[in-house]
Design a protein around this motif. Structure first.
Motif, short mmCIF file in Angstrom:
data_model
loop_
_atom_site.label_atom_id
_atom_site.label_comp_id
_atom_site.label_asym_id
_atom_site.label_seq_id
_atom_site.Cartn_x
_atom_site.Cartn_y
_atom_site.Cartn_z
N LEU A 207 10.56 -0.39 -8.68
CA LEU A 207 10.94 -0.95 -7.58
C LEU A 207 9.78 -1.23 -6.56
N PRO A 208 8.92 -0.68 -6.25
CA PRO A 208 8.00 -0.86 -5.24
C PRO A 208 6.91 -1.78 -5.66
N ARG A 209 6.74 -2.08 -7.16
CA ARG A 209 5.69 -2.95 -7.75
C ARG A 209 5.49 -4.25 -6.99
N PRO A 210 6.76 -4.87 -6.36
CA PRO A 210 6.61 -6.21 -5.80
C PRO A 210 5.77 -6.11 -4.27
N LEU A 211 6.25 -5.03 -3.93
CA LEU A 211 5.55 -4.72 -2.45
C LEU A 211 4.21 -4.46 -2.36
N ILE A 212 3.78 -4.01 -3.58
CA ILE A 212 2.30 -3.70 -3.47
C ILE A 212 1.47 -4.89 -4.10
N LYS A 213 2.01 -5.36 -5.34
CA LYS A 213 1.26 -6.45 -6.05
C LYS A 213 1.74 -7.75 -5.60
N GLN A 214 2.72 -8.17 -5.21
CA GLN A 214 2.88 -9.68 -4.86
C GLN A 214 2.92 -9.74 -3.29
N TYR A 215 3.36 -8.57 -2.57
CA TYR A 215 2.82 -8.95 -0.91
C TYR A 215 1.62 -7.93 -0.55
N GLY A 216 1.01 -7.42 -1.42
CA GLY A 216 -0.27 -6.66 -1.10
C GLY A 216 -0.20 -5.69 -0.19
N HIS A 217 1.00 -4.83 -0.01
CA HIS A 217 0.98 -3.80 0.82
C HIS A 217 0.33 -2.33 0.10
N SER A 218 -0.15 -1.63 1.06
CA SER A 218 -1.04 -0.58 0.87
C SER A 218 0.11 0.60 0.10
N PRO A 219 -0.37 1.16 -1.04
CA PRO A 219 0.69 2.34 -1.49
C PRO A 219 1.01 3.46 -0.66
N ILE A 220 0.14 3.79 -0.01
CA ILE A 220 0.37 4.90 1.31
C ILE A 220 1.48 4.21 2.19
N THR A 221 1.35 3.07 2.60
CA THR A 221 2.17 2.19 3.53
C THR A 221 3.69 2.37 3.02
N VAL A 222 3.69 1.90 1.63
CA VAL A 222 4.93 1.64 0.88
C VAL A 222 5.72 2.97 0.75
#
Length: 300
Positions: free
Chosen positions: A172-187
């Motif tokens: 589930l968090p992959r789009p937030l990290i890869k597509q939108y470029g958010h930091s893993p720590i932030t997510v």
């Protein structure tokens, strides 16, 4: 290999946390609802503060669109929060060693999900590794006796649920990290805080608090830091380098560590079948690594 390495480190930390979790859930008799509220609230606040230190205002860019907020809510509720709850209940009603093995079923759900929704075919090496690992899981859960389980049935069901939600946690968090470029720590921080808010709606952390003892503070700190903040962040970081099905299979490091620590500190009695099962899990990791090394260069 970089993704696999960090996933193994995270999995080993979960193994340590799983042993401590059994001490909390059984030795301290902490209600699941209060523990989950305290764990997610504490970890979420710490992670958001870390994100603010390193990324500043970018910490809040995850709320710039409804689509990103939707992914975040799905991750926090269906992934992280649900996984923490099902795993805790499985440990509380059974034992941490068996629960960690059941959580390892997550590759099955990820592969099925990829087949249904993405029409991705798994690699042959993935299937071989998965089959070997499942044999290991079977031996560990039944101790070689197909007529009975080594844990209560409700613990088995919660454990299977933890495997399903672990698959959600990885994907589930992959789009937030890869597509939108958010930091893993932030997510991770916002996802944990979302789970914390949900758990506090059920049982606020300030209501019916258990007696605060040195053992409780020490064990809770271990679970929050070693079992939540650091390993979850490492798994999210590993998704930058390795696909989700590989990460979930490598997560088999966790039951091996938990078995060893449970034998040493919780006086767990292990049969030959369980030892063989653990060895097969390790073999599955080796087969997975070798298969990926041979195939990925041709894919590129």
């Amino acid at each position: 290999m970089k993704g696999i390495f960090w996933a193994i480190v995270a999995s080993a930390m979960w193994g340590v946390s799983g042993t401590v979790l059994q001490f909390i859930s059984q030795g301290q008799s902490i209600p699941a609802s209060w523990f989950l509220s305290a764990r997610t609230s504490g970890a979420g606040i710490v992670l958001i503060l870390i994100s603010l230190i390193f990324y500043g205002k970018e910490t809040f860019t995850i709320f710039r669109s409804l689509r990103e907020v939707g992914w975040l809510l799905a991750y926090g509720l269906l992934g992280l929060g649900a996984n923490l709850m099902t795993f805790y209940m499985s440990v509380q009603t059974g034992n941490s060693a068996a629960s960690t093995i059941l959580q390892y079923l997550s590759p099955l759900f990820i592969v099925v999900g990829s087949l249904l929704f993405k029409h991705d075919r798994p690699l042959r090496s993935d299937l071989v590794a998965f089959a070997v690992a499942m044999i290991g899981v079977f031996l560990a859960i039944t101790r070689g006796d197909v007529t009975r389980l080594s844990i209560p049935f409700d613990s088995l069901m919660w454990g299977i649920g933890s495997g399903l939600t672990a698959a959600f946690y990885v994907t589930l968090p992959r789009p937030l990290i890869k597509q939108y470029g958010h930091s893993p720590i932030t997510v991770l921080g916002w996802g944990t805080l979302v789970a914390g808010v949900a758990f506090n709606l059920v049982h606020p952390v300030w209501v019916s608090m258990p007696p605060i003892t040195t053992e409780l503070v020490g064990s809770m700190s271990t679970v929050i830091i070693v079992g939540t903040i650091v390993p979850f962040a490492l798994v999210l970081y590993s998704t930058r380098f390795a696909p989700s099905d590989v990460i979930s299979i490598v997560d088999a490091t966790q039951p091996v560590v938990t078995f060893i620590l449970s034998i040493i500190f919780l006086s767990l009695k292990v049969s030959i079948a369980e030892i063989v099962g653990s060895a097969l899990v390790i073999l599955a990791i080796y087969l997975l690594q070798q298969g990926r090394r041979k195939v990925e260069p041709f894919r590129q």
